[in-house]
Enzyme design. Structure first.
Site, PDB file in Angstrom:
ATOM      1  N   CYS A 185      42.775  33.151  36.014  1.00 16.15           N
ATOM      2  CA  CYS A 185      42.095  34.393  35.642  1.00 16.15           C
ATOM      3  C   CYS A 185      41.835  34.451  34.146  1.00 16.15           C
ATOM      4  O   CYS A 185      41.288  35.438  33.648  1.00 16.15           O
ATOM      5  CB  CYS A 185      42.909  35.609  36.097  1.00 16.15           C
ATOM      6  SG  CYS A 185      44.579  35.664  35.413  1.00 16.15           S
TER       7      CYS A 185
ATOM      8  N   CYS B  73      34.333  48.719  32.287  1.00 14.32           N
ATOM      9  CA  CYS B  73      33.152  47.872  32.542  1.00 14.32           C
ATOM     10  C   CYS B  73      32.377  47.636  31.252  1.00 14.32           C
ATOM     11  O   CYS B  73      32.339  48.496  30.371  1.00 14.32           O
ATOM     12  CB  CYS B  73      32.228  48.535  33.567  1.00 14.32           C
ATOM     13  SG  CYS B  73      32.927  48.651  35.227  1.00 14.32           S
TER      14      CYS B  73
END
Length: 529
Positions: A468, A156
């Protein structure tokens, strides 16, 4: 010599065999030359970062570096430096300027003043590790951080950034992708739409793949220490030991604990490092009378760890069965809105003239749908049920088998699925392009020239390009509009946030065939404004 025993279910080898001839000085030199000669824009992370660095240097009026970094007066490796973050790259890293040089700082955002550790210098920029925030940006909110491994784990990048700001940044990522990778006249592109957010910002991932490293030879022995099991440390080739991942669904968070215990108890059976599959599977049953809840279904979750097993996913009332190790979208919370959007965009505008001469545009559904890169049939089944006929095409025969099975299970009777050779992927499609919409959903590398040439020869009325990797998507749209597809108009581009807290964004571009005359008219309208 007997063959090595198979890995336990859900665990796959992460180390390839070493060949002595491949490590010779001659071959090493050849590989270096091959890497050095690669100049085609592929939209990978390193290239995207370099574009953002060059853009920041231009904005700040800095000259592009022309000499080796060793000749410059640069901070020593592993020394600490204070930096002010100027911009946020598309790869999720903060970019700072110090003494005319750009520094890449992970886990930082514009406006932060941070302390960072210098890791290495390249010709064009320097790489650092994040240490601490000396003065936070007005956009930073560390109370939002939901994971104790954040700022170390590479998974993240944005847990300290309010979600609205994450969506705003991802919209800007798409804008920059088209600015830098499409090679298109900006007048041919619409403004980038707002990024559609995920209903869940944590607890959304239905697939996780933690891993661990092992000895180069000989395997693990009884009594060996348990290796770190988890994900990569940011910027390092080192596994970070992780006991929990808050962006995973609840059943996967439990699965991490179970998988770790399995490895600890069976470590001596592993000959090398392995990747652990954790995949959510759902079973539905009808809610009984008097049973608490406001839905007709009760869902029970299971964590699957065997690559060869099957998993079940539900999108609304539709059921999809796939191999556990195969690709399927990993955020079910956003899939209903996403697939509804794609379905609505298959309709194309048709200009009509009333008896009194009034001209109106009517949204018209296609008669036919081609689902390229169809996989196990997600778009064919969810978007094509009301059309005359649907063809799903994929080069993987296994995917086609699952697509057929999923269509039958969902009572879809107007779809057929073809395992197509890449060189002749449109040969079996007998629809007229003028009444057909095409959905493209390629892997990260985007579409190759061979596929795009066939698409342009088929010339569908509408193209919905899902990606993507918005950088390869932009590159491919540039190829379409600058070549034989010069009669396509780009009607809409926007992102969907499948992966909150990370820098990834799913892009969707909508194209309509209007012919060359239509594009000339569009440019004339723009020039008149």
């Amino acid at each position: 010599m007997s063959a090595p025993p198979p890995l336990p279910p859900g665990l796959s080898n992460t180390h390839s065999q070493h060949h002595h001839e491949g490590n010779s000085p001659r071959n090493k030199k050849r590989r270096r030359l091959e890497r050095a000669q690669k100049t085609v824009k592929e939209g990978g992370a390193e290239e995207v970062l370099q574009v953002d660095i060059s853009s920041l240097m231009s904005t700040l009026g800095l000259p592009q570096p022309e000499i080796s970094s060793s000749a410059q007066d640069l901070p020593l490796k592993f020394s600490e430096i204070e930096l002010t973050i100027k911009s946020l790259s598309s790869t999720g890293d903060g970019l700072a300027e110090h003494n005319g040089r750009v520094y890449v700082v992970p886990f930082s955002i514009p406006g932060d003043i941070v302390t960072a550790k210098v890791i290495r210098h390249t010709t064009t920029h320097s790489i650092t590790d994040f240490l601490s925030v000396k003065s936070p940006s007005q956009d930073r909110d560390d109370s939002l951080i939901g994971c104790k491994y954040f700022k170390t784990c590479s998974g993240c990048q944005f847990q300290m950034l309010p979600y609205a700001k994450q969506l705003e940044h991802k919209r800007n990522v798409i804008r920059k992708a088209y600015d830098n990778f499409s090679n298109l006249d900006p007048r041919l592109l619409p403004g980038i739409g707002d990024t559609v957010g995920s209903p869940l910002q944590y607890g959304y991932r239905t697939k996780l793949t933690p891993h661990f490293d092992g000895p180069r030879r000989g395997g693990f022995k009884a009594g060996d220490p348990i290796p770190d099991i988890g994900f990569m440390v940011k910027g390092q080739r080192q596994v970070l030991d992780i006991e929990d991942c808050p962006i995973g669904t609840d059943i996967l968070r439990e699965g991490i604990k179970t998988a770790r215990k399995y490895v600890e108890e069976n470590l001596h059976t592993y000959k090398r490092g392995a990747t652990i599959l954790l995949r959510e599977s759902t079973t539905r049953r009808l809610r009984e009378n008097g049973e608490e809840g406001n839905t007709k279904w009760v869902e029970e979750k299971e964590c699957i760890t065997d690559n060869n097993a099957q998993t079940t996913e539900y999108i609304g009332d539709y059921k999809f069965v796939n191999p556990a190790g195969a690709f399927f979208q990993n955020n079910n919370s956003i899939l209903p809105a996403f697939t509804n959007y794609v379905r609505s965009k298959l309709h194309y505008p048709v200009l009509t003239t009333s008896p009194d001469g009034t001209r109106t545009t009517i949204s018209t559904p296609p008669r036919y749908l081609v689902d390229a890169y169809c996989g196990s049939g997600l778009f064919s089944i969810l978007c094509g049920k009301d059309l005359t006929s649907v063809i799903g095409v994929d080069i993987a025969a296994d995917s086609i088998a699952y697509a057929r099975s999923n269509a039958a299970a969902n009572n879809i009777r107007n779809a057929r699925f073809i395992a197509g050779n890449a060189e002749k992927i449109f040969d079996s499609i007998d629809f007229p392009g003028t009444e057909t919409s095409v959905i493209i959903d390629p892997p990260r590398k985007g579409c190759d020239k061979l596929f795009l040439d066939q698409l342009l020869e088929f010339k569908p009325k509408r193209v919905v390009y899902v990606s993507c990797n918005v950088h390869t998507q932009a590159r491919d749209l540039g190829y379409i509009l600058n070549g034989e597809g010069g009669g396509y108009r780009v009607d809409e581009i926007r992102g969907f946030d499948f992966f909150p807290q990370t820098h990834h964004v799913e892009g969707v571009a909508i194209l309509t065939w209007v012919g060359e005359a239509g594009i000339i008219s569009l440019l004339e309208e723009v020039n008149d404004k």
